[in-house]
Design an enzyme around this catalytic site. Sequence first.
Site, short mmCIF file in Angstrom:
data_model
loop_
_atom_site.label_atom_id
_atom_site.label_comp_id
_atom_site.label_asym_id
_atom_site.label_seq_id
_atom_site.Cartn_x
_atom_site.Cartn_y
_atom_site.Cartn_z
N SER A 1 -6.47 10.11 7.93
CA SER A 1 -7.56 9.01 6.72
C SER A 1 -8.19 10.10 7.06
CB SER A 1 -8.48 7.56 7.96
OG SER A 1 -8.90 7.21 7.29
N ASP B 1 7.27 -3.29 8.83
CA ASP B 1 6.10 -4.36 9.42
C ASP B 1 5.64 -5.24 9.58
OD1 ASP B 1 3.81 -3.77 6.64
OD2 ASP B 1 3.60 -5.26 7.94
N ILE B 2 5.10 -5.81 10.78
CA ILE B 2 4.54 -7.65 11.07
C ILE B 2 4.24 -7.97 9.88
CG2 ILE B 2 1.80 -6.62 11.28
CD1 ILE B 2 1.75 -8.25 13.25
N GLY C 1 0.68 -1.15 -0.42
CA GLY C 1 0.08 -0.18 0.41
C GLY C 1 1.10 1.20 -0.20
N ASN D 1 3.26 5.49 8.79
CA ASN D 1 2.21 4.92 8.36
C ASN D 1 1.28 3.42 8.69
OD1 ASN D 1 0.83 4.71 5.19
ND2 ASN D 1 1.55 2.39 5.17
N ASP E 1 6.61 -5.33 15.57
CA ASP E 1 4.94 -4.99 15.09
C ASP E 1 4.57 -4.26 16.53
OD1 ASP E 1 2.22 -6.08 15.62
OD2 ASP E 1 2.42 -7.12 17.05
N LYS F 1 -8.13 7.14 14.25
CA LYS F 1 -7.94 8.38 13.44
C LYS F 1 -8.42 9.72 13.49
CE LYS F 1 -6.05 5.25 11.06
NZ LYS F 1 -4.45 5.77 10.70
N TYR G 1 -12.85 2.75 13.89
CA TYR G 1 -11.65 3.04 13.58
C TYR G 1 -11.37 4.19 12.94
CZ TYR G 1 -9.30 4.15 9.28
OH TYR G 1 -8.05 4.10 8.35
#
Length: 266
Positions: A140, A37-38, A17, A85, A58, A162, A158
Amino acid sequence: MIDWTGQRVLITGAASGIGRALAVLLAARGALVTAADINADGAAETAAVCAGEALALDLADGSAGPAAVEELVARHGRLDAVFANAGIGHTRRLLKADLDDPGLARLWEINMLGPTRLAQALVRAAEAGGWRARIVITGSENSLSLPPSIQNFGNGLYAASKHGVLILAEWLATECRNAGKPLDVHVLLPGGVYTGLTAAGLGDDPARWPADMGIILPERAAEICLQSLDLGLFHIPTHAHLHDDMGGRYHSVGEATALLQLGKQA
């Protein structure tokens, strides 16, 4: 225009992404990228694409982000920028949501507290090392409003995370400015971007998504982000409709102020 040549950059959520798009674009501009990244395999793929290094991370573990900053500074001598991010979704209608769900702690930790912990660690390192750094925190369109195109998707929790990202970024920027800290803070506010997170809720075919979302690709979001940094912007919207969507709240408060006659002498 920012010269990224030789700058050490950490990008979280870099396996795919917007994170991967930022990694590729920054590397093309000369940055030395650590893709975190995880998803360790995904981070390694991104690192391979941009000739950088990978880091399994993580951010649900509150100590992980600061430890990563300390590790990179110890290894490379400095860390010029963090793109915070990483984020996760949580789709539950509020009237039916289990507010004792352990997954909520993970949502708050990754989406809100993770970037704040990274900012704390980065400013400590920059102060100790005598350099100026920057952090770009991904929020977002939900940070700003209830976008009409997704109001039936159950995004309340969510969106709350944000909203928190935005106000935390605003306070971080204010505290850094008022205290003369060597950290520039920016907040990326993506609208509809075709990523694994959005596809999970809307399906794999962007052509079937609501037209008013104005879906763009991650590469375009990354371009807008870096252009905005060149311009020195704090708020970084990816879509024009984000400004319009905020209008309802603004006008509602204005109407209440007028009806309550708050501008008049008591």
